[in-house]
Write a protein that holds these residues in place. Structure first.
Motif, PDB file in Angstrom:
ATOM      1  N   THR A 225       0.866  -1.179   0.000  1.00 36.15           N
ATOM      2  CA  THR A 225       0.000   0.000   0.000  1.00 36.15           C
ATOM      3  C   THR A 225       0.901   1.227   0.000  1.00 36.15           C
ATOM      4  N   LEU A 226       1.725   1.314   1.010  1.00 30.22           N
ATOM      5  CA  LEU A 226       2.787   2.303   1.065  1.00 30.22           C
ATOM      6  C   LEU A 226       3.985   1.686   1.769  1.00 30.22           C
ATOM      7  N   THR A 227       5.120   2.324   1.617  1.00 23.22           N
ATOM      8  CA  THR A 227       6.359   1.886   2.254  1.00 23.22           C
ATOM      9  C   THR A 227       6.925   3.063   3.033  1.00 23.22           C
ATOM     10  N   VAL A 228       7.286   2.814   4.290  1.00 30.37           N
ATOM     11  CA  VAL A 228       7.925   3.839   5.122  1.00 30.37           C
ATOM     12  C   VAL A 228       9.407   3.490   5.190  1.00 30.37           C
ATOM     13  N   LEU A 229      10.235   4.306   4.581  1.00 29.49           N
ATOM     14  CA  LEU A 229      11.666   4.015   4.467  1.00 29.49           C
ATOM     15  C   LEU A 229      12.477   4.899   5.396  1.00 29.49           C
TER      16      LEU A 229
END
Length: 334
Positions: A225-229
């Motif tokens: 869905t989303l990626t938190v990097l």
């Protein structure tokens, strides 16, 4: 049963004077030929989440870039530092110790320690990276047997950081949902609510003898869905926009948010999954800590009904996430 020793890029890098041919990218992918070198490149948006217009700015960035950086995100610096400490500690272990957690292609497990040496792309080219990968949420999806026992504090650091990721993910979903004209909880619900899966990965990119010819990761969009990097200070992440590859500049204390395929699908294309890649350094090791936020395997994702109308018909098919993932991994028609 003991596993056979696996080769790693980390071990290979310490013995090389030149880049092996399988790591040399085709000319149209080589960083030296394709990275934007103009005087004033456009900058990826940086959004202070505590500002009154944060939601609008994040939505604009998600639509134009598919990526943005956030400050004011509420993740304590101490939690970030501890996650980085134990991650660096793991990759500093002897190879035989890391190998205890190696992925086994025969058991179908997707968690554990691995290397891009195992598999090339369709042209036989390999990326310059090792990694560690395991689920951190929800509890039913977590298998602590694949989490490293060393260094000390590894489990505690990952569990603490995961708690902040759960909170941040829901906040991002809420703001991005509201900017689509939906209820704040609509996006979280569309992806499985409390059953959403968080996968913690550590990417390890050792020094490379010819970085101008290689890539740490080839161009791709994330299935998430989303990626938190969480990056470190070594430059490496690049995004593709308007026919050019741009560096994502390091902003101390910021987290980088990638829009993934599932948000693009759910928003019916209003938010864009970001095409990105990773470059490597000649002198320095680069590491990053992405958290991939995914729907449960059986959960069906499709364009949200309120975003589909006669003037904006559905651009994507609704599909179980596990089927979408299978098709993308195996490069099958969607």
């Amino acid at each position: 049963m003991a596993r056979a020793a696996a080769q790693s890029v980390q071990a290979l890098a310490s013995s090389l004077g030149a880049l092996p041919p399988e790591f040399v990218r085709p000319e149209h992918e080589q960083p030296r030929a394709t990275t934007f070198r103009g005087a004033a490149p456009p900058e990826i948006p940086v959004v202070d989440m505590s500002s009154p217009d944060a939601g609008r700015r994040m939505a604009e960035a998600a639509a134009e870039w598919g990526i943005f950086q956030v400050t004011g995100h509420g993740v304590p610096a101490e939690a970030v530092a501890e996650l980085q400490r134990v991650g660096r500690g793991f990759f500093a272990l002897p190879q035989e110790e890391k190998q205890r957690y190696a992925m086994d292609p025969g058991d179908g497990r997707t968690e554990g320690y691995g290397s891009t040496l195992r598999k090339g792309d369709l042209e036989g080219k390999k990326a310059w990276a090792d990694f560690l990968f395991h689920n951190v949420a929800p509890p039913a999806a977590v298998n602590h047997a694949v989490w490293p026992e060393s260094p000390a504090g590894y489990r505690e650091a990952n569990e603490a950081y995961c708690g902040h990721m759960v909170r941040l993910t829901h906040e991002l979903f809420g703001r991005l949902s509201a900017e689509l004209g939906l209820e704040e909880g609509a996006m979280a619900e569309a992806f499985g609510g409390d059953d959403v899966v968080l996968l913690q990965k550590i990417n390890f990119y050792p020094p490379c003898p010819q970085p101008e010819l290689a890539l740490g990761l080839a161009p791709h969009t994330d299935m998430s869905t989303l990626t938190v990097l969480l990056p470190d200070e070594v430059q490496g992440l690049q995004v593709f926009k308007d026919g050019c590859w741009y560096d994502v500049n390091y902003v101390p204390g910021a987290l980088i948010i990638h829009i993934g395929d599932q948000i693009e699908i759910m928003s019916n294309g209003r938010y864009k999954a970001v095409l990105h890649r990773t470059t490597v350094s000649r002198e320095k090791t680069r590491m990053s800590w992405p958290v991939f936020v995914e729907p449960p395997p059986e959960h069906v994702v499709g364009p949200h009904p309120q975003l589909v109308a006669d003037e904006s018909p559905a651009k994507y098919k609704a599909k179980k996430f596990k089927d979408y993932k299978y098709c993308k991994i195996n490069k099958l028609p969607q």
